[in-house]
Design a protein around this motif. Sequence first.
Motif, PDB file in Angstrom:
ATOM      1  N   LEU A  53     -38.898 -59.854 144.103  1.00  0.00           N
ATOM      2  CA  LEU A  53     -37.744 -59.031 144.459  1.00  0.00           C
ATOM      3  C   LEU A  53     -36.511 -59.914 144.647  1.00  0.00           C
ATOM      4  O   LEU A  53     -36.559 -60.891 145.397  1.00  0.00           O
ATOM      5  CB  LEU A  53     -38.053 -58.239 145.731  1.00  0.00           C
ATOM      6  CG  LEU A  53     -39.294 -57.344 145.621  1.00  0.00           C
ATOM      7  CD1 LEU A  53     -39.630 -56.728 146.955  1.00  0.00           C
ATOM      8  CD2 LEU A  53     -39.091 -56.282 144.553  1.00  0.00           C
ATOM      9  N   PRO A  54     -35.395 -59.575 143.973  1.00  0.00           N
ATOM     10  CA  PRO A  54     -34.216 -60.438 144.014  1.00  0.00           C
ATOM     11  C   PRO A  54     -33.617 -60.575 145.411  1.00  0.00           C
ATOM     12  O   PRO A  54     -33.469 -59.591 146.123  1.00  0.00           O
ATOM     13  CB  PRO A  54     -33.224 -59.761 143.066  1.00  0.00           C
ATOM     14  CG  PRO A  54     -33.789 -58.445 142.699  1.00  0.00           C
ATOM     15  CD  PRO A  54     -35.210 -58.396 143.151  1.00  0.00           C
ATOM     16  N   GLU A  55     -33.339 -61.816 145.741  1.00  0.00           N
ATOM     17  CA  GLU A  55     -32.653 -62.142 146.999  1.00  0.00           C
ATOM     18  C   GLU A  55     -33.356 -61.591 148.234  1.00  0.00           C
ATOM     19  O   GLU A  55     -32.720 -61.159 149.188  1.00  0.00           O
ATOM     20  CB  GLU A  55     -31.191 -61.682 146.949  1.00  0.00           C
ATOM     21  CG  GLU A  55     -30.397 -62.385 145.850  1.00  0.00           C
ATOM     22  CD  GLU A  55     -28.932 -61.993 145.839  1.00  0.00           C
ATOM     23  OE1 GLU A  55     -28.353 -61.750 146.918  1.00  0.00           O
ATOM     24  OE2 GLU A  55     -28.366 -61.943 144.734  1.00  0.00           O
ATOM     25  N   CYS A  56     -34.682 -61.625 148.217  1.00  0.00           N
ATOM     26  CA  CYS A  56     -35.469 -61.201 149.370  1.00  0.00           C
ATOM     27  C   CYS A  56     -35.941 -62.467 150.085  1.00  0.00           C
ATOM     28  O   CYS A  56     -36.612 -63.311 149.490  1.00  0.00           O
ATOM     29  CB  CYS A  56     -36.651 -60.346 148.921  1.00  0.00           C
ATOM     30  SG  CYS A  56     -37.466 -59.501 150.280  1.00  0.00           S
ATOM     31  N   ALA A  57     -35.550 -62.603 151.345  1.00  0.00           N
ATOM     32  CA  ALA A  57     -35.790 -63.843 152.082  1.00  0.00           C
ATOM     33  C   ALA A  57     -36.787 -63.639 153.220  1.00  0.00           C
ATOM     34  O   ALA A  57     -36.727 -62.651 153.951  1.00  0.00           O
ATOM     35  CB  ALA A  57     -34.477 -64.371 152.635  1.00  0.00           C
ATOM     36  N   GLU A  58     -37.668 -64.597 153.368  1.00  0.00           N
ATOM     37  CA  GLU A  58     -38.655 -64.602 154.454  1.00  0.00           C
ATOM     38  C   GLU A  58     -38.070 -65.314 155.662  1.00  0.00           C
ATOM     39  O   GLU A  58     -37.370 -66.318 155.522  1.00  0.00           O
ATOM     40  CB  GLU A  58     -39.906 -65.341 153.993  1.00  0.00           C
ATOM     41  CG  GLU A  58     -40.968 -65.475 155.048  1.00  0.00           C
ATOM     42  CD  GLU A  58     -42.178 -66.250 154.559  1.00  0.00           C
ATOM     43  OE1 GLU A  58     -42.768 -66.978 155.378  1.00  0.00           O
ATOM     44  OE2 GLU A  58     -42.542 -66.149 153.370  1.00  0.00           O
ATOM     45  N   GLU A  59     -38.385 -64.796 156.851  1.00  0.00           N
ATOM     46  CA  GLU A  59     -37.993 -65.494 158.076  1.00  0.00           C
ATOM     47  C   GLU A  59     -38.976 -65.170 159.189  1.00  0.00           C
ATOM     48  O   GLU A  59     -39.653 -64.138 159.157  1.00  0.00           O
ATOM     49  CB  GLU A  59     -36.564 -65.148 158.485  1.00  0.00           C
ATOM     50  CG  GLU A  59     -36.301 -63.685 158.708  1.00  0.00           C
ATOM     51  CD  GLU A  59     -34.828 -63.388 158.972  1.00  0.00           C
ATOM     52  OE1 GLU A  59     -34.558 -62.741 159.991  1.00  0.00           O
ATOM     53  OE2 GLU A  59     -33.976 -63.791 158.166  1.00  0.00           O
ATOM     54  N   ASP A  60     -39.037 -66.072 160.148  1.00  0.00           N
ATOM     55  CA  ASP A  60     -39.856 -65.815 161.324  1.00  0.00           C
ATOM     56  C   ASP A  60     -39.209 -64.691 162.124  1.00  0.00           C
ATOM     57  O   ASP A  60     -37.987 -64.634 162.257  1.00  0.00           O
ATOM     58  CB  ASP A  60     -39.970 -67.060 162.197  1.00  0.00           C
ATOM     59  CG  ASP A  60     -40.818 -68.145 161.555  1.00  0.00           C
ATOM     60  OD1 ASP A  60     -41.670 -67.819 160.706  1.00  0.00           O
ATOM     61  OD2 ASP A  60     -40.617 -69.323 161.896  1.00  0.00           O
ATOM     62  N   ALA A  61     -40.039 -63.794 162.647  1.00  0.00           N
ATOM     63  CA  ALA A  61     -39.565 -62.701 163.487  1.00  0.00           C
ATOM     64  C   ALA A  61     -39.965 -62.993 164.929  1.00  0.00           C
ATOM     65  O   ALA A  61     -40.617 -64.003 165.213  1.00  0.00           O
ATOM     66  CB  ALA A  61     -40.176 -61.392 163.009  1.00  0.00           C
TER      67      ALA A  61
END
Length: 125
Positions: free
Chosen positions: A24-32
């Motif tokens: 998916l374009p420009e989908c970023a993972e981050e800690d929640a």
Amino acid sequence: MPRPTRPDVPGAYVSRLRAIFARLPECAEEDAWVGVRWRVSGTTSTVAHVFGGEDQLYRIVFRAEPDEVMAFQHLGAPYFRAEWGGNVVGMLIDDDTDWVELGELLTDSYCLQAPPRLADLVDRP
């Protein structure tokens, strides 16, 4: 009485989710605050959030169209409607999860959260 702890999401589950979101374009993972979430880059629009619950079960929450929200509410386990947000639904995930189906649901969630210029780039199932 000690408060129950939340388990970390198994690495194998996070890896499978990463593979879905990598398409998916420009989908970023981050800690929640607990677990991991994926957002549309440069926004506060959360596409999905996976986490372990105090009941030791793993959940992923994401966005759905209004008619799908009603369906999730009535389907029962492993599906559920979240207690917050009008379009937030989820699934319990485990070793029996249908990852193809979950991938389709997460792709739909992304398209609901992403601006049209990005959503239009996605091949939807």
